[in-house]
Scaffold this motif. Structure first.
Motif, mmCIF file in Angstrom:
data_model
loop_
_atom_site.group_PDB
_atom_site.id
_atom_site.type_symbol
_atom_site.label_atom_id
_atom_site.label_comp_id
_atom_site.label_asym_id
_atom_site.label_seq_id
_atom_site.Cartn_x
_atom_site.Cartn_y
_atom_site.Cartn_z
ATOM 1 N N MET A 79 0.874 -1.179 0.000
ATOM 2 C CA MET A 79 0.000 0.000 0.000
ATOM 3 C C MET A 79 0.907 1.223 0.000
ATOM 4 S SD MET A 79 -3.248 -0.639 -0.036
ATOM 5 C CE MET A 79 -4.174 0.667 0.702
ATOM 6 N N PRO A 80 0.457 2.298 -0.642
ATOM 7 C CA PRO A 80 1.274 3.515 -0.638
ATOM 8 C C PRO A 80 1.344 4.121 0.760
ATOM 9 C CG PRO A 80 -0.851 3.945 -1.658
ATOM 10 C CD PRO A 80 -0.780 2.463 -1.386
ATOM 11 N N HIS A 81 2.341 4.924 0.952
ATOM 12 C CA HIS A 81 2.507 5.632 2.220
ATOM 13 C C HIS A 81 1.229 6.436 2.482
ATOM 14 C CE1 HIS A 81 4.031 8.567 5.100
ATOM 15 N NE2 HIS A 81 4.977 7.679 5.361
ATOM 16 N N PRO A 82 0.785 6.513 3.734
ATOM 17 C CA PRO A 82 -0.438 7.264 4.040
ATOM 18 C C PRO A 82 -0.432 8.704 3.515
ATOM 19 C CG PRO A 82 0.190 5.963 5.929
ATOM 20 C CD PRO A 82 1.307 5.828 4.932
ATOM 21 N N ASP A 89 -6.909 3.491 9.578
ATOM 22 C CA ASP A 89 -6.052 2.625 10.397
ATOM 23 C C ASP A 89 -4.634 3.156 10.532
ATOM 24 O OD1 ASP A 89 -8.206 0.918 10.615
ATOM 25 O OD2 ASP A 89 -7.525 -0.428 9.015
ATOM 26 N N ALA A 90 -4.261 4.117 9.698
ATOM 27 C CA ALA A 90 -2.893 4.666 9.709
ATOM 28 C C ALA A 90 -2.745 5.676 10.830
ATOM 29 C CB ALA A 90 -2.601 5.336 8.371
ATOM 30 N N PRO A 91 -1.531 5.844 11.320
ATOM 31 C CA PRO A 91 -1.312 6.878 12.334
ATOM 32 C C PRO A 91 -1.631 8.251 11.763
ATOM 33 C CG PRO A 91 0.759 5.750 11.763
ATOM 34 C CD PRO A 91 -0.328 5.134 10.949
ATOM 35 N N ALA A 92 -2.096 9.125 12.612
ATOM 36 C CA ALA A 92 -2.424 10.494 12.195
ATOM 37 C C ALA A 92 -1.159 11.184 11.715
ATOM 38 C CB ALA A 92 -3.032 11.265 13.354
ATOM 39 N N PRO A 93 -1.301 12.070 10.717
ATOM 40 C CA PRO A 93 -0.114 12.787 10.253
ATOM 41 C C PRO A 93 0.417 13.688 11.358
ATOM 42 C CG PRO A 93 -2.090 13.715 9.274
ATOM 43 C CD PRO A 93 -2.506 12.490 10.047
ATOM 44 N N THR A 151 -11.334 1.578 0.065
ATOM 45 C CA THR A 151 -10.094 0.960 0.540
ATOM 46 C C THR A 151 -9.125 2.022 1.040
ATOM 47 O OG1 THR A 151 -10.399 -0.861 -1.018
ATOM 48 C CG2 THR A 151 -8.182 -0.537 -0.136
ATOM 49 N N ALA A 152 -8.983 3.106 0.300
ATOM 50 C CA ALA A 152 -8.070 4.179 0.707
ATOM 51 C C ALA A 152 -8.512 4.788 2.031
ATOM 52 C CB ALA A 152 -8.008 5.257 -0.373
ATOM 53 N N ARG A 153 -9.800 5.056 2.161
ATOM 54 C CA ARG A 153 -10.292 5.652 3.419
ATOM 55 C C ARG A 153 -10.122 4.696 4.596
ATOM 56 N NH1 ARG A 153 -14.891 7.901 -0.145
ATOM 57 N NH2 ARG A 153 -14.094 9.989 -0.584
ATOM 58 N N ARG A 154 -10.369 3.415 4.367
ATOM 59 C CA ARG A 154 -10.194 2.428 5.436
ATOM 60 C C ARG A 154 -8.718 2.339 5.842
ATOM 61 N NH1 ARG A 154 -13.046 -1.187 3.261
ATOM 62 N NH2 ARG A 154 -11.398 -2.243 2.123
#
Length: 91
Positions: free
Chosen positions: A3-6, A64-68, A57-60
């Motif tokens: 997956m690409p970097h958030p 789940d990714a850490p906040a910027p 998928t991108a939003r999900r």
């Protein structure tokens, strides 16, 4: 699957949403070329074949990714050196 970097995914999502809102549809009612290009890139980036699934998928993934990180305060610029003052170089 990779997956690409958030941050990259956030940027793609923002660009797609802006293009979809701003770019006029073509004569056949299809999205404009920039929107289609971004939809394709989102699909490739998320391993999907449909832009709706790619957006989900991108939003999900982003949920789940850490906040910027919060933007940091700009560094304090160095104080100006008075004319004729030593520049801090040792003799």
């Amino acid at each position: 699957m990779l997956m690409p970097h958030p941050a990259v995914l956030r940027g793609l999502l923002a660009e797609y949403e802006a293009a979809a809102a701003d770019e006029p549809v073509d004569a056949t009612g299809r999205p404009g070329p920039r929107t289609r290009d971004l939809a394709y890139t989102l699909c490739v980036s998320t391993g999907t074949r449909d832009v709706r699934r790619a957006l989900e998928t991108a939003r999900r993934h982003l949920a789940d990714a850490p906040a910027p990180p919060a933007p940091s305060a700009p560094a304090t610029p160095p104080a100006p050196v008075a004319a004729g003052a030593p520049a801090g170089v040792a003799d």
